[in-house]
Design a protein around this motif. Structure first.
Motif, PDB file in Angstrom:
ATOM      1  N   TYR A 145       0.017   0.002  -4.421  1.00 20.95           N
ATOM      2  CA  TYR A 145      -0.745   1.248  -4.230  1.00 20.95           C
ATOM      3  C   TYR A 145      -0.149   2.112  -3.120  1.00 20.95           C
ATOM      4  O   TYR A 145      -0.193   3.342  -3.194  1.00 20.95           O
ATOM      5  N   GLN A 146       0.442   1.472  -2.106  1.00 19.35           N
ATOM      6  CA  GLN A 146       1.033   2.223  -0.995  1.00 19.35           C
ATOM      7  C   GLN A 146       2.110   3.189  -1.467  1.00 19.35           C
ATOM      8  O   GLN A 146       2.364   4.213  -0.833  1.00 19.35           O
ATOM      9  N   TYR A 147       2.771   2.858  -2.583  1.00 20.29           N
ATOM     10  CA  TYR A 147       3.902   3.657  -3.063  1.00 20.29           C
ATOM     11  C   TYR A 147       3.579   4.425  -4.341  1.00 20.29           C
ATOM     12  O   TYR A 147       4.462   5.054  -4.917  1.00 20.29           O
ATOM     13  N   ARG A 148       2.306   4.364  -4.780  1.00 17.24           N
ATOM     14  CA  ARG A 148       1.938   4.967  -6.063  1.00 17.24           C
ATOM     15  C   ARG A 148       2.306   6.444  -6.128  1.00 17.24           C
ATOM     16  O   ARG A 148       2.835   6.917  -7.139  1.00 17.24           O
ATOM     17  N   GLU A 149       2.027   7.199  -5.067  1.00 15.23           N
ATOM     18  CA  GLU A 149       2.290   8.634  -5.062  1.00 15.23           C
ATOM     19  C   GLU A 149       3.688   8.974  -4.552  1.00 15.23           C
ATOM     20  O   GLU A 149       4.376   9.804  -5.136  1.00 15.23           O
ATOM     21  N   CYS A 150       4.104   8.313  -3.457  1.00 10.60           N
ATOM     22  CA  CYS A 150       5.378   8.687  -2.824  1.00 10.60           C
ATOM     23  C   CYS A 150       6.597   8.091  -3.530  1.00 10.60           C
ATOM     24  O   CYS A 150       7.686   8.674  -3.499  1.00 10.60           O
ATOM     25  N   ASP A 151       6.451   6.927  -4.148  1.00 13.17           N
ATOM     26  CA  ASP A 151       7.590   6.278  -4.804  1.00 13.17           C
ATOM     27  C   ASP A 151       7.076   5.447  -5.985  1.00 13.17           C
ATOM     28  O   ASP A 151       7.021   4.214  -5.926  1.00 13.17           O
ATOM     29  N   PRO A 152       6.696   6.106  -7.087  1.00 16.83           N
ATOM     30  CA  PRO A 152       6.116   5.387  -8.223  1.00 16.83           C
ATOM     31  C   PRO A 152       7.027   4.327  -8.821  1.00 16.83           C
ATOM     32  O   PRO A 152       6.550   3.322  -9.343  1.00 16.83           O
ATOM     33  N   GLN A 153       8.350   4.533  -8.729  1.00 13.71           N
ATOM     34  CA  GLN A 153       9.271   3.527  -9.260  1.00 13.71           C
ATOM     35  C   GLN A 153       9.208   2.234  -8.459  1.00 13.71           C
ATOM     36  O   GLN A 153       9.269   1.135  -9.019  1.00 13.71           O
ATOM     37  N   LYS A 154       9.068   2.364  -7.148  1.00 11.52           N
ATOM     38  CA  LYS A 154       8.939   1.170  -6.296  1.00 11.52           C
ATOM     39  C   LYS A 154       7.619   0.478  -6.580  1.00 11.52           C
ATOM     40  O   LYS A 154       7.541  -0.753  -6.656  1.00 11.52           O
ATOM     41  N   SER A 155       6.558   1.286  -6.735  1.00 11.56           N
ATOM     42  CA  SER A 155       5.246   0.741  -7.070  1.00 11.56           C
ATOM     43  C   SER A 155       5.324  -0.018  -8.395  1.00 11.56           C
ATOM     44  O   SER A 155       4.795  -1.138  -8.514  1.00 11.56           O
ATOM     45  N   ARG A 156       6.009   0.578  -9.357  1.00 10.31           N
ATOM     46  CA  ARG A 156       6.150  -0.070 -10.669  1.00 10.31           C
ATOM     47  C   ARG A 156       6.910  -1.388 -10.553  1.00 10.31           C
ATOM     48  O   ARG A 156       6.536  -2.391 -11.182  1.00 10.31           O
ATOM     49  N   ALA A 157       7.969  -1.410  -9.755  1.00  2.81           N
ATOM     50  CA  ALA A 157       8.768  -2.628  -9.591  1.00  2.81           C
ATOM     51  C   ALA A 157       7.931  -3.766  -9.006  1.00  2.81           C
ATOM     52  O   ALA A 157       8.053  -4.928  -9.418  1.00  2.81           O
ATOM     53  N   ILE A 158       7.066  -3.430  -8.060  1.00  2.00           N
ATOM     54  CA  ILE A 158       6.195  -4.439  -7.440  1.00  2.00           C
ATOM     55  C   ILE A 158       5.233  -5.012  -8.480  1.00  2.00           C
ATOM     56  O   ILE A 158       5.029  -6.231  -8.569  1.00  2.00           O
ATOM     57  N   LEU A 159       4.658  -4.134  -9.291  1.00  2.00           N
ATOM     58  CA  LEU A 159       3.711  -4.579 -10.310  1.00  2.00           C
ATOM     59  C   LEU A 159       4.405  -5.402 -11.396  1.00  2.00           C
ATOM     60  O   LEU A 159       3.862  -6.412 -11.865  1.00  2.00           O
ATOM     61  N   GLU A 160       5.592  -4.987 -11.798  1.00  2.00           N
ATOM     62  CA  GLU A 160       6.314  -5.725 -12.834  1.00  2.00           C
ATOM     63  C   GLU A 160       6.748  -7.101 -12.340  1.00  2.00           C
ATOM     64  O   GLU A 160       6.765  -8.065 -13.115  1.00  2.00           O
ATOM     65  N   GLU A 161       7.073  -7.191 -11.055  1.00  2.00           N
ATOM     66  CA  GLU A 161       7.398  -8.490 -10.474  1.00  2.00           C
ATOM     67  C   GLU A 161       6.154  -9.378 -10.485  1.00  2.00           C
ATOM     68  O   GLU A 161       6.240 -10.585 -10.756  1.00  2.00           O
ATOM     69  N   GLY A 162       5.009  -8.777 -10.192  1.00  2.00           N
ATOM     70  CA  GLY A 162       3.757  -9.521 -10.246  1.00  2.00           C
ATOM     71  C   GLY A 162       3.444 -10.012 -11.645  1.00  2.00           C
ATOM     72  O   GLY A 162       2.936 -11.118 -11.849  1.00  2.00           O
ATOM     73  N   LEU A 163       3.762  -9.194 -12.660  1.00  2.00           N
ATOM     74  CA  LEU A 163       3.505  -9.571 -14.050  1.00  2.00           C
ATOM     75  C   LEU A 163       4.407 -10.707 -14.525  1.00  2.00           C
ATOM     76  O   LEU A 163       4.069 -11.408 -15.479  1.00  2.00           O
ATOM     77  N   LYS A 164       5.542 -10.878 -13.864  1.00  2.00           N
ATOM     78  CA  LYS A 164       6.392 -12.025 -14.197  1.00  2.00           C
ATOM     79  C   LYS A 164       5.700 -13.324 -13.800  1.00  2.00           C
ATOM     80  O   LYS A 164       5.831 -14.351 -14.458  1.00  2.00           O
ATOM     81  N   LYS A 165       4.966 -13.249 -12.692  1.00  2.00           N
ATOM     82  CA  LYS A 165       4.262 -14.434 -12.200  1.00  2.00           C
ATOM     83  C   LYS A 165       2.920 -14.615 -12.881  1.00  2.00           C
ATOM     84  O   LYS A 165       2.473 -15.735 -13.133  1.00  2.00           O
ATOM     85  N   TYR A 166       2.261 -13.484 -13.179  1.00  2.00           N
ATOM     86  CA  TYR A 166       0.935 -13.520 -13.820  1.00  2.00           C
ATOM     87  C   TYR A 166       0.995 -12.681 -15.103  1.00  2.00           C
ATOM     88  O   TYR A 166       0.501 -11.552 -15.131  1.00  2.00           O
ATOM     89  N   PRO A 167       1.606 -13.204 -16.158  1.00  2.00           N
ATOM     90  CA  PRO A 167       1.814 -12.421 -17.395  1.00  2.00           C
ATOM     91  C   PRO A 167       0.518 -11.888 -17.989  1.00  2.00           C
ATOM     92  O   PRO A 167      -0.502 -12.578 -18.023  1.00  2.00           O
ATOM     93  N   ASP A 168       0.571 -10.628 -18.417  1.00  2.00           N
ATOM     94  CA  ASP A 168      -0.549  -9.976 -19.116  1.00  2.00           C
ATOM     95  C   ASP A 168      -1.822  -9.886 -18.287  1.00  2.00           C
ATOM     96  O   ASP A 168      -2.915  -9.747 -18.840  1.00  2.00           O
ATOM     97  N   ASN A 169      -1.698  -9.955 -16.964  1.00  2.00           N
ATOM     98  CA  ASN A 169      -2.890  -9.837 -16.130  1.00  2.00           C
ATOM     99  C   ASN A 169      -3.484  -8.439 -16.262  1.00  2.00           C
ATOM    100  O   ASN A 169      -2.805  -7.429 -16.080  1.00  2.00           O
TER     101      ASN A 169
END
Length: 261
Positions: free
Chosen positions: A81-105
């Motif tokens: 969320y910290q990067y949602r507005e200023c750097d959405p690509q970084k925010s996306r990378a963090i979430l996608e990394e999380g989805l690798k650990k918790y698939p389809d959360n």
């Protein structure tokens, strides 16, 4: 006991393979393997399915691990969320990394919708939003997904599908926050009222913007200017740094409208 270890123990008690378990609950055997090696946790939506499949209570199956999962997902979302507005690509990378650990959360996927540009990537947004709307057990996630679904369909020019998505969202004139503010006292009352105040204020600004757009479309530039000026007059009353973007937006709109007139 780790949840993956518990699943492995229950599976062996039933004398079934990872493939058989995976087929029974509709996932890949690789996912089961990751659970049992404690490399990933099951999606929250699978917890009742697993509990029913093994014939054990949720408490017995997950113990405190479900709470750990919620805390871990919440931490990932807060970081993103910290990067949602200023750097959405970084925010996306963090979430996608999380989805690798918790698939389809559900929660991670819902947050992912906020950093996908639905105008540029409507099909990706539609795929995720459709999946969430159909499978999530969380009503707030479902309705948020339907909202993104409608925006993405509109971006594709499919207004009928956008309307169909919006029709599934109930019209509610109160929120949990407003009811907490009305019914409870002390810290809970204050925190709910404070949060709802800013949500309501931002909604007010957005609706004033939409009204100005309607007036402009109808050719009533004077009314559009009046609505925009009223929004600008409201902003200094409730000073909040997060709304500075609205000041800039409305000022630009006002200049444009006055040039039009």
């Amino acid at each position: 006991m780790k949840i993956g270890t518990k699943i492995k123990e229950l599976r062996k008690q039933r004398g079934i393979t990872q493939e058989q378990l995976a087929n029974s609950i509709g996932i890949s055997f690789q996912a089961v393997s990751k659970w049992e090696n404690n490399l990933a946790l099951p999606d929250i939506s699978l917890t009742p399915i697993l509990s029913s499949y093994f014939g054990v209570s949720m408490d017995e199956l997950f113990d405190f691990n479900l709470k750990e999962l919620e805390l871990a997902v919440d931490a990932i979302c807060k970081e993103a969320y910290q990067y949602r507005e200023c750097d959405p690509q970084k925010s996306r990378a963090i979430l996608e990394e999380g989805l690798k650990k918790y698939p389809d959360n559900d929660i991670l996927l819902n947050n992912l919708l906020y950093v996908i540009n639905y105008t540029e990537n409507p099909d990706e947004t539609i795929a995720i939003a459709n999946k969430l709307a159909e499978t999530t057990r969380e009503s707030d996630v479902k309705y948020d997904s339907l909202r993104f679904l409608a925006y993405a369909y509109k971006a594709k020019g499919d207004i009928d599908s956008a309307k169909a998505a919006l029709e599934q969202i109930p019209e509610i004139y109160f929120t949990k926050l407003t009811e907490i503010a009305y019914l409870l006292d002390g810290k809970e009352k204050f925190e709910a009222a404070e949060k709802q105040k800013w949500i309501s204020f931002e909604n007010l600004l957005q609706m004033m913007q939409k009204l100005a757009e309607c007036y402009e479309t109808e050719g009533d530039i004077a009314k559009a200017i009046e609505e925009t000026e009223a929004a600008l007059q409201l902003l200094p009353i409730l000073k909040k740094e997060q709304f500075d973007i609205y000041v800039e937006f409305f000022e630009k709109q006002l200049v444009r409208l006055k040039e039009t007139s």
